[in-house]
Design a protein around this motif. Structure first.
Motif, mmCIF file in Angstrom:
data_model
loop_
_atom_site.group_PDB
_atom_site.id
_atom_site.type_symbol
_atom_site.label_atom_id
_atom_site.label_comp_id
_atom_site.label_asym_id
_atom_site.label_seq_id
_atom_site.Cartn_x
_atom_site.Cartn_y
_atom_site.Cartn_z
ATOM 1 N N ALA A 7 0.854 -1.195 0.000
ATOM 2 C CA ALA A 7 0.000 0.000 0.000
ATOM 3 C C ALA A 7 0.881 1.233 0.000
ATOM 4 C CB ALA A 7 -0.878 -0.020 1.240
ATOM 5 N N PRO A 10 2.640 4.553 1.107
ATOM 6 C CA PRO A 10 2.902 4.941 2.503
ATOM 7 C C PRO A 10 1.924 6.010 2.971
ATOM 8 C CG PRO A 10 4.607 5.759 1.012
ATOM 9 C CD PRO A 10 3.735 4.850 0.202
ATOM 10 N N VAL A 11 1.460 5.814 4.175
ATOM 11 C CA VAL A 11 0.508 6.769 4.746
ATOM 12 C C VAL A 11 1.318 7.869 5.428
ATOM 13 C CG1 VAL A 11 -1.395 7.038 6.377
ATOM 14 C CG2 VAL A 11 -1.143 4.895 5.086
#
Ligand SMILES: [Zn+2]
Length: 150
Positions: free
Chosen positions: A120, A122-123
């Protein structure tokens, strides 16, 4: 356990109607099928692959490993086919069934080397409000409360 012995039969296609007490083995399709040994009549399919079942034929009789755990069937039969003999194995508990399922899934994934889902994005870390903003917010809230008489 109604069938205590399984007679092997090498076939090209597994027939639609399985005779009880017969283990049908299709080398072409790398699969073995038999009618559940408890007598419930359900078809038990055991695909032959390094991550699933292996079949040993010693020239006289057939063994299947690992055990046949028909947890998808209502009867929950669990047995080992060893040189044509059906040996009853202990019943699976819910936890063992789940552990077995996970083990199978992991083995299959390793076998087929399913690529993992792309990582996913990176937040970004949550941005803490600057102190003056927080104060302003409080000040406005206080003013609003005073204004509405709260
Ligand atoms: Zn059964």
């Amino acid at each position: 356990m109604r069938c205590r012995k399984l007679e092997h039969r090498f076939v090209h296609f597994v027939p639609e109607r399985l005779e009880p007490g017969v283990l049908y083995i299709s080398l072409e399709f790398c699969t073995a099928s038999h009618s559940c040994c408890c007598g419930c009549g359900e078809e038990v399919v055991t695909p032959l692959s390094p991550a699933q079942w292996r079949m040993t034929f010693d020239g006289e009789s057939v063994s299947l490993w690992p055990s046949v755990g028909s947890w998808t069937l209502r009867c929950r039969s669990h047995y080992v086919v060893e040189r044509g003999n059906v040996r009853i194995a202990p019943q699976w508990s819910e936890a063992e069934v789940e552990a077995g399922r996970q083990r199978d899934r992991a083995a299959l994934e390793r076998h087929y080397e399913t690529p993992a889902a792309p990582p996913a994005p990176p937040v970004p870390p949550p941005v803490a409000p600057a102190p003056h903003e927080a104060k302003t917010g409080n000040w406005w809230v206080r003013l609003w409360r005073w204004f509405v008489g709260g």
